[in-house]
Design an enzyme around this catalytic site. Structure first.
Site, PDB file in Angstrom:
ATOM      1  CG  HIS A  52      45.931  32.315  31.340  1.00 22.82           C
ATOM      2  ND1 HIS A  52      46.397  33.481  31.902  1.00 22.82           N
ATOM      3  CD2 HIS A  52      45.146  32.692  30.301  1.00 22.82           C
ATOM      4  CE1 HIS A  52      45.920  34.523  31.232  1.00 22.82           C
ATOM      5  NE2 HIS A  52      45.155  34.061  30.253  1.00 22.82           N
ATOM      6  CD  GLU A  54      50.241  30.448  35.101  1.00 25.09           C
ATOM      7  OE1 GLU A  54      51.178  31.244  35.234  1.00 25.09           O
ATOM      8  OE2 GLU A  54      49.496  30.437  34.100  1.00 25.09           O
ATOM      9  CB  CYS A  82      48.160  36.895  34.422  1.00 20.67           C
ATOM     10  SG  CYS A  82      46.764  35.729  34.468  1.00 20.67           S
ATOM     11  CB  CYS A  85      47.346  32.536  36.684  1.00 21.31           C
ATOM     12  SG  CYS A  85      46.821  32.112  35.001  1.00 21.31           S
TER      13      CYS A  85
END
Length: 155
Positions: A52, A54, A82, A85
């Site tokens: 992801h 992040e 999410c 993250c």
């Protein structure tokens, strides 16, 4: 004004990611008034469900700064993080989180993290995935070794 500039960069990264075949997410980490790391979502590009934006940005920032502690940094993300993250941001000790889209916006385009948020609140035995203790006494040896280690780097 700088906050908006950094968020615009995160949004730009999210748009570039879509054009390159990645997910529609971008993140920028800022320290002392300058961008030290930026990344986009590469889940489908790298075949890595943890890639992801992040997490990718955190990995870049920690390598650059040669530390696992990002205290003094802020993160700008194109979407509310999410659960994975968000956990990574907390573990990295990033000071502030700024985001453009929220989790409902993400759900509206097929990225619904609400299920995971609900799972976190459940007891392990009540989760939809089997979670069962196995060999807990054997597993405690490493914990005891850590407890006794005099030269550990606490995190």
């Amino acid at each position: 004004m700088e906050k908006e500039t950094w968020m615009r960069r995160a949004i730009q990264l999210s748009e570039e990611s879509v054009r390159q075949g990645g997910g529609p997410f971008g993140a920028v980490i800022v320290k002392d008034g300058r961008i030290i790391a930026e990344a986009s979502n590469r889940v489908t590009i790298d075949n890595d469900p943890t890639a992801h934006a992040e997490v990718n940005a955190i990995r870049m920032a920690t390598r650059l700064l040669k530390t696992f502690d990002l205290t003094g940094c802020d993160i700008y993300t194109s979407c509310e993080p999410c659960p994975m993250c968000l956990g990574a941001i907390y573990w990295a000790r990033i000071d502030r989180i700024y985001y453009a889209n929220d989790r409902q916006d993400a759900a509206d385009i097929g990225f619904d993290d609400d299920f995971i948020y609900r799972e976190i609140d459940r007891l392990p035995a009540e989760r939809h995935k089997l979670m069962q203790p196995l060999l807990p006494e054997e597993g405690k040896k490493a914990f005891e070794m850590w407890r006794q280690k005099a030269d550990k780097a606490a995190y």
